[in-house]
Design an enzyme around this catalytic site. Structure first.
Site, PDB file in Angstrom:
ATOM      1  N   SER A 124       0.837  -1.202   0.000  1.00  0.00           N
ATOM      2  CA  SER A 124       0.000   0.000   0.000  1.00  0.00           C
ATOM      3  C   SER A 124       0.868   1.245   0.000  1.00  0.00           C
ATOM      4  O   SER A 124       1.975   1.237   0.553  1.00  0.00           O
ATOM      5  CB  SER A 124      -0.885  -0.011   1.258  1.00  0.00           C
ATOM      6  OG  SER A 124      -1.471   1.256   1.475  1.00  0.00           O
ATOM      7  N   TYR A 148      -1.509  -0.862  10.997  1.00  0.00           N
ATOM      8  CA  TYR A 148      -1.793  -1.458   9.679  1.00  0.00           C
ATOM      9  C   TYR A 148      -0.628  -1.163   8.735  1.00  0.00           C
ATOM     10  O   TYR A 148      -0.090  -2.060   8.101  1.00  0.00           O
ATOM     11  CB  TYR A 148      -3.102  -0.907   9.105  1.00  0.00           C
ATOM     12  CG  TYR A 148      -3.200  -1.074   7.616  1.00  0.00           C
ATOM     13  CD1 TYR A 148      -2.980   0.006   6.763  1.00  0.00           C
ATOM     14  CD2 TYR A 148      -3.452  -2.319   7.065  1.00  0.00           C
ATOM     15  CE1 TYR A 148      -3.019  -0.153   5.402  1.00  0.00           C
ATOM     16  CE2 TYR A 148      -3.501  -2.492   5.699  1.00  0.00           C
ATOM     17  CZ  TYR A 148      -3.277  -1.395   4.866  1.00  0.00           C
ATOM     18  OH  TYR A 148      -3.318  -1.557   3.500  1.00  0.00           O
ATOM     19  N   LYS A 152       2.512  -3.646   6.748  1.00  0.00           N
ATOM     20  CA  LYS A 152       2.934  -3.626   5.342  1.00  0.00           C
ATOM     21  C   LYS A 152       4.446  -3.376   5.251  1.00  0.00           C
ATOM     22  O   LYS A 152       5.163  -4.048   4.505  1.00  0.00           O
ATOM     23  CB  LYS A 152       2.184  -2.545   4.567  1.00  0.00           C
ATOM     24  CG  LYS A 152       0.676  -2.762   4.439  1.00  0.00           C
ATOM     25  CD  LYS A 152       0.348  -4.060   3.727  1.00  0.00           C
ATOM     26  CE  LYS A 152      -1.157  -4.198   3.483  1.00  0.00           C
ATOM     27  NZ  LYS A 152      -1.511  -5.483   2.854  1.00  0.00           N
TER      28      LYS A 152
HETATM   29  C1  WQD Z   1      -9.503   9.537   1.083  1.00  0.00           C
HETATM   30  C2  WQD Z   1      -9.758  11.017   1.291  1.00  0.00           C
HETATM   31  C3  WQD Z   1     -10.020  11.629   3.598  1.00  0.00           C
HETATM   32  C4  WQD Z   1     -13.771   9.407   4.184  1.00  0.00           C
HETATM   33  C5  WQD Z   1      -6.753   4.604   3.198  1.00  0.00           C
HETATM   34  C6  WQD Z   1      -5.613   3.838   3.805  1.00  0.00           C
HETATM   35  C7  WQD Z   1      -4.786   3.210   2.712  1.00  0.00           C
HETATM   36  C8  WQD Z   1      -5.658   2.382   1.809  1.00  0.00           C
HETATM   37  C9  WQD Z   1      -6.759   3.248   1.216  1.00  0.00           C
HETATM   38  C10 WQD Z   1      -5.677   0.084   2.498  1.00  0.00           C
HETATM   39  C11 WQD Z   1      -8.996  11.592   2.471  1.00  0.00           C
HETATM   40  C12 WQD Z   1     -11.318  11.871   2.826  1.00  0.00           C
HETATM   41  C13 WQD Z   1     -12.616   9.956   3.634  1.00  0.00           C
HETATM   42  C14 WQD Z   1     -14.823  10.253   4.570  1.00  0.00           C
HETATM   43  C15 WQD Z   1     -13.543  12.153   3.827  1.00  0.00           C
HETATM   44  N1  WQD Z   1      -6.235   1.313   2.508  1.00  0.00           N
HETATM   45  N2  WQD Z   1     -12.513  11.304   3.456  1.00  0.00           N
HETATM   46  N3  WQD Z   1     -14.669  11.612   4.375  1.00  0.00           N
HETATM   47  O1  WQD Z   1      -7.125   7.559   3.920  1.00  0.00           O
HETATM   48  O2  WQD Z   1      -6.304   7.994   1.534  1.00  0.00           O
HETATM   49  O3  WQD Z   1      -6.251   5.676   2.454  1.00  0.00           O
HETATM   50  O4  WQD Z   1      -7.508   3.767   2.344  1.00  0.00           O
HETATM   51  O5  WQD Z   1      -4.704  -0.255   1.872  1.00  0.00           O
HETATM   52  O6  WQD Z   1      -3.797   2.392   3.306  1.00  0.00           O
HETATM   53  O7  WQD Z   1      -4.782   4.733   4.511  1.00  0.00           O
HETATM   54  O8  WQD Z   1      -8.438   6.714   1.920  1.00  0.00           O
HETATM   55  O9  WQD Z   1     -10.799   6.849   1.292  1.00  0.00           O
HETATM   56  O10 WQD Z   1     -10.198   6.893   3.762  1.00  0.00           O
HETATM   57  O11 WQD Z   1      -9.710   8.875   2.334  1.00  0.00           O
HETATM   58  O12 WQD Z   1     -13.429  13.387   3.662  1.00  0.00           O
HETATM   59  O13 WQD Z   1     -15.897   9.822   5.083  1.00  0.00           O
HETATM   60  O14 WQD Z   1     -11.147  11.212   1.588  1.00  0.00           O
HETATM   61  O15 WQD Z   1      -9.764  12.692   4.526  1.00  0.00           O
HETATM   62  O16 WQD Z   1      -8.601  12.928   2.142  1.00  0.00           O
HETATM   63  P1  WQD Z   1      -7.010   7.098   2.509  1.00  0.00           P
HETATM   64  P2  WQD Z   1      -9.868   7.277   2.364  1.00  0.00           P
END
Ligand code: WQD
Length: 338
Positions: A124, A148, A152
């Protein structure tokens, strides 16, 4: 090749199984179904037009894992199985280290004792930690900001040392950016259990009426519209990257290689919300909420290494991602049946 796909009933695993079969490989699914529904396998068989050998197995059980390799001779393994919720890993670190590390060691041990040495690992972009350089390249140092992510990082290091100790290993580490979307049939897709942590499934559930509104975690970041920027990659493109990596392992002598799987384009939260509203024809109500602890303002892939060495690149647009995600969610408002 005959490929064991651990976590093959999961979101990315299931899409990869279909692409392996379409590419002429054979696929065997191993899953403990702790974060996937058994009904996924029936849908995969319907889409693939063939039976897919599937085993419910706890891969942290060494004996059960060895028995799986006895029962299912394979040439290679794509290892998706593992817990993957960042927040949950902070609350339950021991479960994450135990499950993710033990299952990987168990699979690697069984591979070694069965003469199987081609291994594709689901890593990741989280391994880049909070590097201030927003465009991530594979030579950047790896670190983590949550258990997590540390699993990795630790598994990547284990794989480096394993390859260095034994030249028979061929290992591909694939660093995913933000996987989203669904198979164009709408029959398989992302089905998070409980409250969706990730943006796209949450937006899809708002659009289909399962959730009232989206909380945008901060709009005061140093980004064009103030909201978080990420590199979203269609799960179909991501799956294709795994097939390409498997093929590459048959051609090279390097024991350990890492590739970013991303588009190279940054997309903000509000840009994704707008794209989803266009794709679904639904309003996506949202409110701006405080920043989520641990979130980086912005990062995206430099995908040039994978483009060149895997002869692979993303093909799907943000609109494709939203259209396919909506087709899945609107056809399966409650996700997969049990
Ligand atoms: C994306 C953007 C949030 C939810 C994570 C893990 C990564 C991988 C993918 C496993 C950010 C914003 C999110 C919400 C929001 N997972 N957001 N409201 O955090 O980039 O990555 O998932 O491998 O390891 O870290 O993904 O989709 O949670 O967030 O505003 O309800 O959307 O702040 O900017 P992220 P995400």
């Amino acid at each position: 090749m005959r490929v064991l796909v651990t976590g093959g009933a999961g979101y990315i695993g299931s899409h990869t199984v279909l692409q392996l079969l379409a590419a002429g490989h054979e696929a065997v699914i191993a899953d403990d179904f702790s974060n996937a529904k058994p009904s996924v396998v029936g849908r995969l068989e319907e889409l693939a037009g063939q039976a897919i050998p599937t085993h419910r197995v706890d891969l942290t059980d060494r004996a059960a894992t060895a028995a799986l390799f006895d029962a299912e001779p394979v040439d290679s393994v794509i290892h998706f199985a593992g817990f993957k919720a960042v927040g949950e890993s902070v609350a339950q670190p021991l479960s994450y280290y135990e499950n993710n590390l033990d299952s990987t060691y168990s699979v690697l041990r069984a591979m070694g004792s069965h003469g199987v040495h081609r291994f594709v690992f689901s890593s990741s972009a989280t391994v880049y930690g909070d590097n201030p350089i927003r465009e991530r390249t594979e030579d950047m140092p790896t670190t983590a900001t949550n258990p997590y992510g540390w699993t990795k990082v630790m598994i990547e290091q284990t794989l480096r040392d394993l390859a260095a100790s034994d030249p028979s290993w061929r290992i591909a580490v694939l660093r995913y950016f933000n996987p989203v979307g669904a198979h164009p049939s709408g029959r398989i897709g992302e089905d998070p259990s409980g409250f969706p942590n990730n943006l796209m499934p949450f937006v899809a559930q708002v659009a289909v009426g399962r959730r009232e509104r989206l909380s945008v975690f901060g709009d005061d970041y140093d980004t064009p519209d103030g909201t978080g920027v990420r590199d979203y990659i269609h799960v179909e493109d991501l799956a294709a990257g795994h097939v390409a990596a498997l093929d590459r392992l048959a051609q090279i002598d390097d024991g350990w290689s890492a590739w970013n799987l991303g588009s190279g384009q940054g997309v903000s939260v509000l840009e994704l919300v707008d794209a989803f509203a266009r794709a679904s024809g639904r309003e996506i109500p949202y409110e701006v909420a405080p920043r989520r602890p641990g979130d980086a303002p912005a990062y995206w892939a430099d995908p040039r290494k994978a483009n060149a060495e895997l002869n692979w690149r993303t093909t799907k647009t943000l609109d494709d991602m939203c259209a396919d995600s909506w087709r899945w969610q609107s056809a399966n408002p409650q996700g997969y049946p049990d």
